[in-house]
Motif scaffolding. Structure first.
Motif: not given
Length: 124
Positions: A96-121
């Motif tokens: 939960l503490s990482l969610e705002p950080v991930l949201d800011r990264i995705n807002t600045c650099h494009g959607r789905r750039l950062a997310g939970p590790a389990g979401a990536y191959r």
């Protein structure tokens, strides 16, 4: 005293978002299931868990599904939500503490750039 407490509880209950899951089967029939989130939340995990509970409650075994549609009603901006959500689970608190950080990264650099590790191959 009881009427004031029940009025507050009704106000909180009315403020909760509701997730509706619609399933369309291969034969063309459709079924829906709606469920309110357990409490107002500003986190994706609660919404995801509610949708999965809806799906589990349908008890679809060997069903040929053509489409899943999730609709969420009564969403509010996170800034209007609950100020603090307490949890006794340290792993959940870290997510939960990482969610705002991930949201800011995705807002600045494009959607789905950062997310939970389990979401990536795996890179294997």
């Amino acid at each position: 005293m009881t009427t004031a407490a029940s009025a507050r509880a009704a106000a909180v209950k009315a403020d909760r978002p509701q997730a509706t899951l619609a399933v369309r089967f291969a034969v063309g029939s459709t079924t829906e299931r709606a469920r309110a989130l357990p409490e107002p939340s500003a986190h994706t995990d609660e919404l995801r868990a509610t949708v999965f509970r809806n799906l589990d409650s349908m008890a679809l075994q060997r069903a040929r599904i053509r489409r899943l549609l999730v609709t969420v009603e009564d969403l509010h901006p996170a800034s209007e939500g609950p100020s603090t959500q307490l949890s006794l689970d340290p792993a959940r608190e870290n997510r939960l503490s990482l969610e705002p950080v991930l949201d800011r990264i995705n807002t600045c650099h494009g959607r789905r750039l950062a997310g939970p590790a389990g979401a990536y191959r795996k890179a294997s």
